[in-house]
Design a protein around this motif. Structure first.
Motif, PDB file in Angstrom:
ATOM      1  N   GLN A   1      57.034  53.015   7.725  1.00  0.00           N
ATOM      2  CA  GLN A   1      56.832  52.462   9.252  1.00  0.00           C
ATOM      3  C   GLN A   1      56.800  50.995   9.158  1.00  0.00           C
ATOM      4  N   ALA A   2      57.688  50.462   9.986  1.00  0.00           N
ATOM      5  CA  ALA A   2      57.834  48.859   9.909  1.00  0.00           C
ATOM      6  C   ALA A   2      57.252  48.233  11.373  1.00  0.00           C
ATOM      7  N   GLY A   3      57.133  46.927  11.196  1.00  0.00           N
ATOM      8  CA  GLY A   3      56.737  46.236  12.452  1.00  0.00           C
ATOM      9  C   GLY A   3      57.450  44.628  12.063  1.00  0.00           C
ATOM     10  N   ILE A   4      57.784  44.183  13.319  1.00  0.00           N
ATOM     11  CA  ILE A   4      58.082  42.805  13.209  1.00  0.00           C
ATOM     12  C   ILE A   4      56.957  42.141  14.116  1.00  0.00           C
ATOM     13  N   PHE A   5      56.217  41.155  13.313  1.00  0.00           N
ATOM     14  CA  PHE A   5      55.160  40.320  13.879  1.00  0.00           C
ATOM     15  C   PHE A   5      55.141  38.901  13.894  1.00  0.00           C
ATOM     16  N   PHE A   6      54.845  38.228  15.093  1.00  0.00           N
ATOM     17  CA  PHE A   6      54.973  36.808  15.171  1.00  0.00           C
ATOM     18  C   PHE A   6      53.480  36.446  14.818  1.00  0.00           C
ATOM     19  N   ILE A   7      53.181  35.646  13.753  1.00  0.00           N
ATOM     20  CA  ILE A   7      52.018  35.151  13.414  1.00  0.00           C
ATOM     21  C   ILE A   7      51.853  33.733  12.988  1.00  0.00           C
ATOM     22  N   SER A   8      51.042  33.132  13.562  1.00  0.00           N
ATOM     23  CA  SER A   8      51.031  31.642  13.815  1.00  0.00           C
ATOM     24  C   SER A   8      49.649  30.894  13.377  1.00  0.00           C
ATOM     25  N   GLN A   9      49.882  29.728  12.971  1.00  0.00           N
ATOM     26  CA  GLN A   9      48.346  29.176  13.036  1.00  0.00           C
ATOM     27  C   GLN A   9      47.483  29.885  12.040  1.00  0.00           C
TER      28      GLN A   9
ATOM     29  N   HIS B   1      44.768  30.777  17.230  1.00  0.00           N
ATOM     30  CA  HIS B   1      45.485  31.746  16.174  1.00  0.00           C
ATOM     31  C   HIS B   1      46.343  32.568  17.295  1.00  0.00           C
ATOM     32  N   LEU B   2      47.793  32.698  16.970  1.00  0.00           N
ATOM     33  CA  LEU B   2      48.681  33.364  17.464  1.00  0.00           C
ATOM     34  C   LEU B   2      48.930  34.591  16.811  1.00  0.00           C
ATOM     35  N   PHE B   3      49.062  35.785  17.459  1.00  0.00           N
ATOM     36  CA  PHE B   3      49.739  36.974  17.002  1.00  0.00           C
ATOM     37  C   PHE B   3      50.450  37.827  17.921  1.00  0.00           C
ATOM     38  N   GLU B   4      51.362  38.354  17.743  1.00  0.00           N
ATOM     39  CA  GLU B   4      52.221  39.132  18.639  1.00  0.00           C
ATOM     40  C   GLU B   4      53.042  40.226  18.054  1.00  0.00           C
ATOM     41  N   ILE B   5      52.993  41.547  18.461  1.00  0.00           N
ATOM     42  CA  ILE B   5      53.699  42.500  17.720  1.00  0.00           C
ATOM     43  C   ILE B   5      54.925  42.433  18.485  1.00  0.00           C
ATOM     44  N   LYS B   6      56.037  42.296  17.929  1.00  0.00           N
ATOM     45  CA  LYS B   6      57.376  42.038  18.395  1.00  0.00           C
ATOM     46  C   LYS B   6      58.003  43.432  18.533  1.00  0.00           C
ATOM     47  N   ARG B   7      57.850  44.260  17.535  1.00  0.00           N
ATOM     48  CA  ARG B   7      58.563  45.585  17.422  1.00  0.00           C
ATOM     49  C   ARG B   7      58.129  46.485  16.557  1.00  0.00           C
ATOM     50  N   VAL B   8      58.026  47.693  16.838  1.00  0.00           N
ATOM     51  CA  VAL B   8      57.482  48.605  15.696  1.00  0.00           C
ATOM     52  C   VAL B   8      58.512  49.985  15.660  1.00  0.00           C
ATOM     53  N   TYR B   9      58.903  50.088  14.469  1.00  0.00           N
ATOM     54  CA  TYR B   9      59.936  50.897  14.154  1.00  0.00           C
ATOM     55  C   TYR B   9      59.751  51.934  12.952  1.00  0.00           C
ATOM     56  N   ILE B  10      60.657  52.911  12.653  1.00  0.00           N
ATOM     57  CA  ILE B  10      60.622  53.659  11.597  1.00  0.00           C
ATOM     58  C   ILE B  10      61.823  53.018  10.901  1.00  0.00           C
ATOM     59  N   LYS B  11      61.561  52.480   9.655  1.00  0.00           N
ATOM     60  CA  LYS B  11      62.634  51.873   8.844  1.00  0.00           C
ATOM     61  C   LYS B  11      63.258  52.863   7.848  1.00  0.00           C
TER      62      LYS B  11
ATOM     63  N   ASN C   1      47.017  48.244   9.620  1.00  0.00           N
ATOM     64  CA  ASN C   1      46.072  49.008  10.559  1.00  0.00           C
ATOM     65  C   ASN C   1      46.843  49.389  11.943  1.00  0.00           C
ATOM     66  N   ILE C   2      47.620  48.562  12.324  1.00  0.00           N
ATOM     67  CA  ILE C   2      48.433  48.550  13.394  1.00  0.00           C
ATOM     68  C   ILE C   2      49.587  49.627  13.410  1.00  0.00           C
ATOM     69  N   LEU C   3      50.011  49.696  11.958  1.00  0.00           N
ATOM     70  CA  LEU C   3      51.228  50.576  11.732  1.00  0.00           C
ATOM     71  C   LEU C   3      50.855  52.235  11.290  1.00  0.00           C
ATOM     72  N   PHE C   4      49.731  52.304  10.886  1.00  0.00           N
ATOM     73  CA  PHE C   4      49.450  53.483  10.155  1.00  0.00           C
ATOM     74  C   PHE C   4      49.517  54.512  11.550  1.00  0.00           C
ATOM     75  N   PRO C   5      48.730  54.375  12.450  1.00  0.00           N
ATOM     76  CA  PRO C   5      48.891  55.606  13.539  1.00  0.00           C
ATOM     77  C   PRO C   5      50.204  55.931  13.766  1.00  0.00           C
ATOM     78  N   TYR C   6      51.199  55.069  13.880  1.00  0.00           N
ATOM     79  CA  TYR C   6      52.769  55.514  14.087  1.00  0.00           C
ATOM     80  C   TYR C   6      53.248  56.240  12.847  1.00  0.00           C
ATOM     81  N   ALA C   7      52.716  55.961  11.752  1.00  0.00           N
ATOM     82  CA  ALA C   7      53.082  56.819  10.550  1.00  0.00           C
ATOM     83  C   ALA C   7      52.603  58.004  10.570  1.00  0.00           C
ATOM     84  N   ARG C   8      51.324  58.116  10.966  1.00  0.00           N
ATOM     85  CA  ARG C   8      50.409  59.170  10.767  1.00  0.00           C
ATOM     86  C   ARG C   8      51.411  60.455  11.840  1.00  0.00           C
ATOM     87  N   GLU C   9      51.377  59.830  12.916  1.00  0.00           N
ATOM     88  CA  GLU C   9      52.213  60.720  14.036  1.00  0.00           C
ATOM     89  C   GLU C   9      53.535  61.121  13.568  1.00  0.00           C
TER      90      GLU C   9
END
Length: 149
Positions: free
Chosen positions: A81-89, A10-20, A105-113
């Motif tokens: 709060q947004a993120g771009i994710f690579f999700i495969s297989q 399973h492939l997963f990668e966080i490409k970017r996290v940003y405020i939309k 779950n990954i994005l929430f701490p950024y939004a909370r801050e």
């Protein structure tokens, strides 16, 4: 010995996290600062997903905090709060869970801050949102969809 073709990776990668998008409203300032502080907090969450291209997804977590003191609106804070994710297989069930639970779950701490900073910059007492169990929220959503199918 395991062969490459017997392993499912399973492939997963966080490409970017940003405020939309972000907004903070304090419509009753400055008079609200002189009123007694009896806050009630209303929290609303929502997630949105957008498939950008093959295996690339934009996930947006909307967190809206509305604080009132008695009948007066103290402030309204809305963070996307947004993120771009690579999700495969992943199969469809696994992909939906990843998009609906794991990514928020990954994005929430950024939004909370972000919310905490906006509230303190508006000179209100610090607001620390409690952790959210997105796994439980997602599971309830799946059960609700099954019951109403």
């Amino acid at each position: 010995m395991l062969h490459k073709n017997t392993l499912k990776q399973h492939l997963f990668e966080i490409k970017r996290v940003y405020i939309k998008d972000v907004s903070f409203e304090c419509p009753n300032a400055p008079s609200i600062f002189d009123q007694k502080w009896k806050p009630t907090v209303q929290l609303n969450l929502n997630t949105f997903s957008n498939k950008i291209e093959l295996n690339i997804f934009e996930i947006t977590l909307q967190v809206r905090v509305k604080v009132k003191s008695e009948k007066n609106l103290v402030f309204l804070c809305d963070v996307h709060q947004a993120g771009i994710f690579f999700i495969s297989q992943l199969n469809e069930i696994e992909l939906n869970q990843c998009i609906g639970s794991y990514c928020p779950n990954i994005l929430f701490p950024y939004a909370r801050e972000c919310i905490s900073n906006l509230v303190s910059h508006a000179s209100f007492p610090q607001l620390n949102l409690a952790p959210i169990n997105f796994d439980d929220i997602y599971q309830k959503h799946v059960e609700y969809k099954k019951m109403n199918a």
